[in-house]
Design a protein around this motif. Sequence first.
Motif, mmCIF file in Angstrom:
data_model
loop_
_atom_site.group_PDB
_atom_site.id
_atom_site.type_symbol
_atom_site.label_atom_id
_atom_site.label_comp_id
_atom_site.label_asym_id
_atom_site.label_seq_id
_atom_site.Cartn_x
_atom_site.Cartn_y
_atom_site.Cartn_z
ATOM 1 N N GLY A 25 83.616 26.287 72.900
ATOM 2 C CA GLY A 25 83.844 27.119 71.606
ATOM 3 C C GLY A 25 83.161 28.521 72.166
ATOM 4 N N ASP A 28 85.518 29.981 74.578
ATOM 5 C CA ASP A 28 87.019 30.025 74.425
ATOM 6 C C ASP A 28 87.262 31.165 73.290
ATOM 7 O OD1 ASP A 28 89.506 29.036 73.098
ATOM 8 O OD2 ASP A 28 89.540 28.543 75.434
ATOM 9 N N GLY A 45 106.999 36.605 74.900
ATOM 10 C CA GLY A 45 106.635 36.388 76.046
ATOM 11 C C GLY A 45 107.678 35.576 76.891
ATOM 12 N N ALA A 46 108.791 35.444 76.148
ATOM 13 C CA ALA A 46 109.805 34.886 76.831
ATOM 14 C C ALA A 46 111.169 35.453 76.520
ATOM 15 C CB ALA A 46 109.754 33.401 76.185
ATOM 16 N N TYR A 52 107.629 39.167 79.132
ATOM 17 C CA TYR A 52 107.649 37.958 79.988
ATOM 18 C C TYR A 52 106.242 37.725 80.984
ATOM 19 C CZ TYR A 52 108.983 41.355 83.644
ATOM 20 O OH TYR A 52 108.847 42.808 84.357
ATOM 21 N N VAL A 81 99.400 39.914 71.886
ATOM 22 C CA VAL A 81 99.273 38.469 71.397
ATOM 23 C C VAL A 81 100.674 37.686 71.727
ATOM 24 C CG1 VAL A 81 98.634 36.865 69.747
ATOM 25 C CG2 VAL A 81 97.875 39.087 69.592
ATOM 26 N N PRO A 82 100.762 36.946 72.709
ATOM 27 C CA PRO A 82 102.193 36.334 72.876
ATOM 28 C C PRO A 82 102.198 35.162 71.889
ATOM 29 C CG PRO A 82 100.554 35.941 74.666
ATOM 30 C CD PRO A 82 100.063 37.058 74.074
ATOM 31 N N THR A 83 103.316 35.111 71.244
ATOM 32 C CA THR A 83 103.313 34.087 70.104
ATOM 33 C C THR A 83 104.776 33.499 70.072
ATOM 34 O OG1 THR A 83 101.720 35.219 68.709
ATOM 35 C CG2 THR A 83 103.277 33.826 67.442
ATOM 36 N N PRO A 84 105.059 32.455 69.993
ATOM 37 C CA PRO A 84 106.424 31.760 69.851
ATOM 38 C C PRO A 84 107.212 32.549 69.170
ATOM 39 C CG PRO A 84 104.801 30.086 69.759
ATOM 40 C CD PRO A 84 104.257 31.289 69.660
ATOM 41 N N ALA A 87 107.694 31.855 65.130
ATOM 42 C CA ALA A 87 106.191 31.854 64.523
ATOM 43 C C ALA A 87 105.705 33.419 64.387
ATOM 44 C CB ALA A 87 104.957 31.198 65.016
ATOM 45 N N ALA A 94 99.920 36.029 58.232
ATOM 46 C CA ALA A 94 98.509 35.339 58.488
ATOM 47 C C ALA A 94 97.573 36.316 58.986
ATOM 48 C CB ALA A 94 98.522 33.982 59.122
ATOM 49 N N GLY A 95 97.732 37.571 59.395
ATOM 50 C CA GLY A 95 96.975 38.400 59.843
ATOM 51 C C GLY A 95 96.486 38.124 61.269
ATOM 52 N N ARG A 96 97.329 37.490 61.949
ATOM 53 C CA ARG A 96 96.792 37.234 63.334
ATOM 54 C C ARG A 96 96.860 38.249 64.059
ATOM 55 N NH1 ARG A 96 94.192 32.568 64.070
ATOM 56 N NH2 ARG A 96 94.763 31.065 62.168
#
Lengths: 260, 223
Positions: A25, A28, A45-46, A52, A81-84, A87, A94-96
């Motif tokens: 924790g 990380d 990121g894809a 990429y 922040v790479p995110t699918p 999502a 969500a404030g990510r």
Amino acid sequence: MFKRKLPIMLFVLVVGMAFIVTGCGGADTSPEPPAKATFSYAMSGAYPPFSYFDDNDNLLGFDVEIGTALAEKMGLEADPVPTPWQALPLGLNAGRYDAIIGSMTITEARLEKFDFSDPYYRSGPKLFVRADSNIKGVDDLTAESTIAVLMESVYEELAREYTDKLKFYDNDVLALRELAAGRADAVITDQIVGLTNAKELGLDIVSVGDLLMVEEIGIAIRKGETDLLNAVNQALADIKADGTYLAISEKYVGADISGD
Amino acid sequence: MGIIEYAVDFYSLLVKSYPIFIQATALTLRLTVAALGIGILIGLVFAMMKISKNRFFNAIADGYITVIRGTPLIVQIFWIYYGLAPIINVPAFWAASLALAVHNGAYIAEIFRGGIQSINRGQMEAARSVGMTYGLAMRRIVLPQAFKRCIPPLGNQFIIGLKDSSLAAFVTMPELFMTAMRRAANQPGNALEYYTIAGLYYLALVVVFAFLVKKLERRLDVD
């Protein structure tokens, strides 16, 4: 012997686990309190060449560097922040992260959910088919034609105008490969993405007809965060004025895609 | 392209991608250890609640197992990471680990319960009759034997947990599967190879783990 040792073993196991877990924790959790305020922005990121990962797992691309340049102008630390893809809106709400710089087209539907900056580039979808296909444009599409598209994209709505037989993928590369493999009759995707990937992959596919529409691609920001929106728009104008924008555009796409 | 050339190409890709995949393996292992560590504790607690004479505890354990076992892991991961975000911002690592822990906990609880109930009732009765308390009899007599019987199904559950950690990719964790997806998106021509490589890493982890479980089983049998 085993019976007597078991509780000790169990205890060691549990405590050991707890240590490993808490240890992890600490190492990380992403560094929460940054020295400088951050501007965090997400992209899939894809989606080469816009975002990429290279061979060393470095996140690169047009969207990523535009974000870095904007952050610099705003005096903030850039935090991509790479995110699918599917999502991305979820994470923004969500404030990510503070913004989506993920090649997201400005649409009516999306404007209901977020605010968008001024367009940071313009492009448009084209119809892609196999080189030997007898489809030479959207007029040759029938209700029987299968079109492969990115799910939750503007191309999905566009494709529905021509057929109900849609196949969904979560990145354009998969859709283009399906087309080349003969499992779809056409793909509707961004012309830049389609052409770069077809070349990269050595796929025997071509684009036919004109741009199906002109898309304005914007930076999505949560509704009501007007200060951030204004700051982003100002920073965008600044990087266009000082040549940073052009340099990034030429580096990744080989042309000025601002469409101004 | 001949099969030899392909094998050589594949091997060079395997070697070239090694540093990134090893890093990803470390994350996969950390996710798995965190998830299963917490999962064992959850499993133990709910197994005890399920076999207890207290109706209230029974109901809680039943509810937990029904809900968790009855909903997909990916739904649980999204629920914690994206759903709960406006209320509590759980970091991606913990959202994935906790979802995995809670999910595996339900199955582990059933494994423990099965193990405990498989121990002849007479053992508990005998222990109580020589004056041991319920807790002491459970700890000294029943649990050690039950634990031994639980090892094969637990090993199985751990393998499932290890592979299920791949779902953490969907909440931005750059573990093994995410790493393969990123490589494949960047070099779509090698998508097949990169997914194969990710599969090989999982396979290696599972084979090593299965070997360790087998060794443990054999050692405990000798006792």
